[in-house]
Design an enzyme around this catalytic site. Structure first.
Site, PDB file in Angstrom:
ATOM      1  NE  ARG A 173      19.740  87.900  53.818  1.00 30.17           N
ATOM      2  CZ  ARG A 173      20.499  88.902  53.018  1.00 30.17           C
ATOM      3  NH1 ARG A 173      20.391  89.157  51.723  1.00 30.17           N
ATOM      4  NH2 ARG A 173      21.573  89.131  53.605  1.00 30.17           N
ATOM      5  CE  LYS A 231       8.902  69.539  62.544  1.00 31.58           C
ATOM      6  NZ  LYS A 231       8.934  68.455  63.228  1.00 31.58           N
ATOM      7  CD  GLU A 245       6.110  58.249  59.519  1.00 38.07           C
ATOM      8  OE1 GLU A 245       5.261  58.413  60.165  1.00 38.07           O
ATOM      9  OE2 GLU A 245       7.320  58.385  59.810  1.00 38.07           O
ATOM     10  CE  LYS A 263       3.624  66.446  58.424  1.00 32.59           C
ATOM     11  NZ  LYS A 263       5.056  66.021  58.274  1.00 32.59           N
ATOM     12  CD  GLU A 287       7.988  70.019  66.150  1.00 28.79           C
ATOM     13  OE1 GLU A 287       9.257  70.369  66.128  1.00 28.79           O
ATOM     14  OE2 GLU A 287       7.520  68.959  65.865  1.00 28.79           O
ATOM     15  NE  ARG A 293       4.942  69.763  62.320  1.00 30.10           N
ATOM     16  CZ  ARG A 293       5.125  70.498  61.277  1.00 30.10           C
ATOM     17  NH1 ARG A 293       4.876  71.600  60.984  1.00 30.10           N
ATOM     18  NH2 ARG A 293       5.890  69.842  60.000  1.00 30.10           N
ATOM     19  CG  ASN A 338       7.132  63.517  67.342  1.00 33.81           C
ATOM     20  OD1 ASN A 338       7.558  63.226  66.136  1.00 33.81           O
ATOM     21  ND2 ASN A 338       7.455  64.466  68.069  1.00 33.81           N
ATOM     22  CG  HIS A 366       8.369  59.433  65.257  1.00 34.33           C
ATOM     23  ND1 HIS A 366       7.176  58.641  65.001  1.00 34.33           N
ATOM     24  CD2 HIS A 366       8.782  59.649  64.002  1.00 34.33           C
ATOM     25  CE1 HIS A 366       6.916  58.702  63.645  1.00 34.33           C
ATOM     26  NE2 HIS A 366       7.916  59.458  63.061  1.00 34.33           N
ATOM     27  CG  HIS A 403      13.379  59.781  66.626  1.00 35.76           C
ATOM     28  ND1 HIS A 403      12.800  60.975  67.139  1.00 35.76           N
ATOM     29  CD2 HIS A 403      13.097  59.785  65.191  1.00 35.76           C
ATOM     30  CE1 HIS A 403      12.113  61.492  66.011  1.00 35.76           C
ATOM     31  NE2 HIS A 403      12.311  60.549  64.885  1.00 35.76           N
ATOM     32  CG  HIS A 431      11.830  57.251  59.843  1.00 35.13           C
ATOM     33  ND1 HIS A 431      12.424  57.826  60.876  1.00 35.13           N
ATOM     34  CD2 HIS A 431      10.543  57.825  59.575  1.00 35.13           C
ATOM     35  CE1 HIS A 431      11.158  58.594  61.528  1.00 35.13           C
ATOM     36  NE2 HIS A 431      10.305  58.475  60.682  1.00 35.13           N
TER      37      HIS A 431
HETATM   38  N1  LIG Z   1      10.536  66.845  56.678  1.00 41.24           N
HETATM   39  C1  LIG Z   1       9.639  66.145  57.182  1.00 41.24           C
HETATM   40  O1  LIG Z   1       8.591  66.676  57.948  1.00 41.24           O
HETATM   41  C2  LIG Z   1      10.137  64.695  57.370  1.00 41.24           C
HETATM   42  C3  LIG Z   1       9.329  63.532  57.762  1.00 41.24           C
HETATM   43  C4  LIG Z   1       9.764  62.379  57.863  1.00 41.24           C
HETATM   44  C5  LIG Z   1      10.899  61.929  57.215  1.00 41.24           C
HETATM   45  N2  LIG Z   1      11.676  63.070  56.606  1.00 41.24           N
HETATM   46  C6  LIG Z   1      13.119  62.750  56.236  1.00 41.24           C
HETATM   47  O2  LIG Z   1      12.785  61.731  55.138  1.00 41.24           O
HETATM   48  C7  LIG Z   1      13.949  60.986  54.766  1.00 41.24           C
HETATM   49  C8  LIG Z   1      13.530  59.635  54.347  1.00 41.24           C
HETATM   50  O3  LIG Z   1      13.005  59.810  53.064  1.00 41.24           O
HETATM   51  P1  LIG Z   1      12.754  58.364  52.288  1.00 41.24           P
HETATM   52  O4  LIG Z   1      12.266  57.234  53.181  1.00 41.24           O
HETATM   53  O5  LIG Z   1      11.875  58.851  51.120  1.00 41.24           O
HETATM   54  O6  LIG Z   1      14.049  58.094  51.776  1.00 41.24           O
HETATM   55  P2  LIG Z   1      14.998  58.537  50.412  1.00 41.24           P
HETATM   56  O7  LIG Z   1      14.550  59.511  49.815  1.00 41.24           O
HETATM   57  O8  LIG Z   1      16.293  57.908  50.913  1.00 41.24           O
HETATM   58  O9  LIG Z   1      14.374  57.243  49.497  1.00 41.24           O
HETATM   59  C9  LIG Z   1      14.656  56.067  49.624  1.00 41.24           C
HETATM   60  C10 LIG Z   1      15.151  55.294  48.408  1.00 41.24           C
HETATM   61  O10 LIG Z   1      14.482  55.234  47.358  1.00 41.24           O
HETATM   62  C11 LIG Z   1      14.756  55.621  46.142  1.00 41.24           C
HETATM   63  N3  LIG Z   1      13.556  55.793  45.426  1.00 41.24           N
HETATM   64  C12 LIG Z   1      12.950  57.228  45.654  1.00 41.24           C
HETATM   65  N4  LIG Z   1      11.692  57.231  44.913  1.00 41.24           N
HETATM   66  C13 LIG Z   1      11.772  56.049  44.393  1.00 41.24           C
HETATM   67  C14 LIG Z   1      11.006  55.347  43.363  1.00 41.24           C
HETATM   68  N5  LIG Z   1       9.631  55.835  43.067  1.00 41.24           N
HETATM   69  N6  LIG Z   1      11.125  54.084  42.909  1.00 41.24           N
HETATM   70  C15 LIG Z   1      12.155  53.585  43.406  1.00 41.24           C
HETATM   71  N7  LIG Z   1      13.318  53.893  44.294  1.00 41.24           N
HETATM   72  C16 LIG Z   1      12.933  55.233  44.628  1.00 41.24           C
HETATM   73  C17 LIG Z   1      15.751  56.658  46.510  1.00 41.24           C
HETATM   74  O11 LIG Z   1      16.573  56.606  45.418  1.00 41.24           O
HETATM   75  C18 LIG Z   1      16.405  56.114  47.848  1.00 41.24           C
HETATM   76  O12 LIG Z   1      17.512  55.191  47.387  1.00 41.24           O
HETATM   77  C19 LIG Z   1      14.819  61.055  56.138  1.00 41.24           C
HETATM   78  O13 LIG Z   1      15.784  61.720  55.947  1.00 41.24           O
HETATM   79  C20 LIG Z   1      13.930  61.599  56.981  1.00 41.24           C
HETATM   80  O14 LIG Z   1      14.573  62.421  58.229  1.00 41.24           O
HETATM   81  C21 LIG Z   1      11.228  64.032  56.849  1.00 41.24           C
HETATM   82 ZN   LIG Z   2       8.397  59.607  61.015  1.00 38.73          ZN
END
Ligand SMILES: NC(=O)c1ccc[n+]([C@@H]2O[C@H](COP(=O)([O-])OP(=O)(O)OC[C@H]3O[C@@H](n4cnc5c(N)ncnc54)[C@H](O)[C@@H]3O)[C@@H](O)[C@H]2O)c1
Ligand SMILES: [Zn+2]
Length: 341
Positions: free
Chosen positions: A104, A126, A168, A207, A217, A222, A226, A229, A233, A246
């Site tokens: 929990r 989030k 971003e 942010k 939200e 918030r 977007n 986005h 999306h 993304h």
């Molecule tokens: N929670 C939120 O508010 C929020 C906001 C934006 C995006 N997201 C989510 O984030 C995710 C995307 O995140 P991301 O772009 O970081 O992708 P990811 O976590 O898949 O990382 C991208 C790639 O980079 C590699 N990697 C990570 N750190 C590294 C480093 N320092 N050097 C070399 N390689 C490295 C990882 O192994 C992976 O292959 C999506 O699922 C998206 O929905 C969440």
């Molecule tokens: Zn985004």
């Protein structure tokens, strides 16, 4: 920097790569991906339990979620344990959701290792996973107890992943900080730039302002985040998540949405050109063949889980550095902008 939320506050702290995993709380459990584990093999202590998942979106699933819970039980994690999310946004979202639900709810520390995770996903609480082809369908709000930042990690990122995170960064400038946008225009940022640390902090500050004003939200504030986005999306969804990253999708989205804004007379003329030139210089895309499938794009945007009553809603710029949320946008303007790319 301190970020406040309804249940308390957390700090964003800067670390060197070597100190990043020092002095973790007692009973910490690290969950990471295999790429990040390899990168930090010299810093990872064998005395801390660690689970390394497959890298990429394929680990933001119910299956990986279950695997994390089972691993935690098998290693004796309890309600006083702390989870450590060491990786990009995928690991942050997944581990955050595991932390929100294990017994929990247990505390968790975010150690974001991609630019996208440092400026965006590690802040704001989030967390969640995908269900089938639906992104982030299952999740929660669960704030971390600390975010540890090391700019040094970004030098290991493949160029495409770094540029993906820069989308971003440009977005924050475009929607709320004209001075940041100008700095980025004058001085291209790379992983070795001395300005990178300050730029990341500035984005987190922006942010934080937004999420502190609309943590769950509920009041629409918030939603300004977007920008780019709604269209982005749709591109990610219609191309099957993966081929277009993304940040790339939202770069195209920002271009299209600034054109929509100009067509509606809301966005200052010339903004589309200025934004496209900035994104081009950053080697970000500003269009994609799927945008020509106007019917599919519009239908997808209407089905977006955030689209109330199938209304088209956009966060649109009034000028660089200012934006406004607009619901019930006329479909004709959206179609015209997509056809005019
Ligand atoms: N929670 C939120 O508010 C929020 C906001 C934006 C995006 N997201 C989510 O984030 C995710 C995307 O995140 P991301 O772009 O970081 O992708 P990811 O976590 O898949 O990382 C991208 C790639 O980079 C590699 N990697 C990570 N750190 C590294 C480093 N320092 N050097 C070399 N390689 C490295 C990882 O192994 C992976 O292959 C999506 O699922 C998206 O929905 C969440
Ligand atoms: Zn985004």
């Amino acid at each position: 920097m301190i970020i406040k939320h309804s249940l308390g506050a957390y700090g964003i702290h800067v670390y060197s790569k070597d100190a990043l995993l020092n002095e973790l709380p007692d009973s910490s459990f690290i969950i990471t991906d295999q790429t990040v584990r390899r990168m930090l093999s010299a810093q990872i202590s064998e005395s801390i339990p660690l689970l390394a998942l497959e890298p990429g979106e394929q680990s933001k699933t119910l299956e990986a979620f279950g695997r994390c819970h089972e691993w935690l039980v098998s290693r004796g994690a309890n309600r006083k344990s702390t989870l450590v999310a060491l990786g990009g946004g995928v690991i942050g979202d997944l581990v955050g959701f595991v932390a929100a639900t294990y017994m929990r709810g247990v505390p968790f520390i975010q150690i974001p290792s991609t630019l996208l995770a440092q400026v965006d996903s590690s802040v704001g609480g989030k967390v969640g996973i995908d269900l089938g082809q639906v992104k982030n369908l299952v999740g929660a709000f669960h704030a971390p107890t600390e975010v540890r930042l090391s700019v040094e990690l970004l030098q290991y990122l493949p160029e495409r992943q770094f540029i993906n995170g820069m989308a971003e960064v440009w977005k924050y400038g475009a929607i709320m900080d004209a001075a940041l946008f100008e700095i980025l225009e004058k001085c291209p940022i790379s992983p070795g730039s001395p300005e990178l640390g300050d730029v990341i902090h500035r984005c987190i500050g922006l942010k934080a302002q937004v999420v502190e004003a609309d943590e769950f939200e509920t009041n629409g504030l918030r939603a300004i985040l977007n920008f780019g986005h709604t269209v982005g999306h749709a591109i990610e969804s219609l191309t099957g998540y993966g081929p277009v990253l993304h940040g790339e999708a939202i770069a195209i989205g920002m271009a299209v949405e600034s054109k929509i804004g100009e067509m509606l007379g809301l966005t200052e003329k010339g903004t589309y050109e200025r934004l496209c030139s900035a994104l081009n210089n950053q080697k970000l895309p500003i269009t994609h063949p799927i945008c020509r499938d106007v019917d599919a794009m519009v239908e997808n945007m209407k089905r977006d889980k955030k689209a109330a009553k199938r209304e088209l809603t956009f966060s649109l710029l009034t000028e660089i550095g200012q934006c406004k949320l607009l619901g019930g946008v006329d479909e004709k303007a959206v179609r015209a902008a997509l056809m005019d790319l």
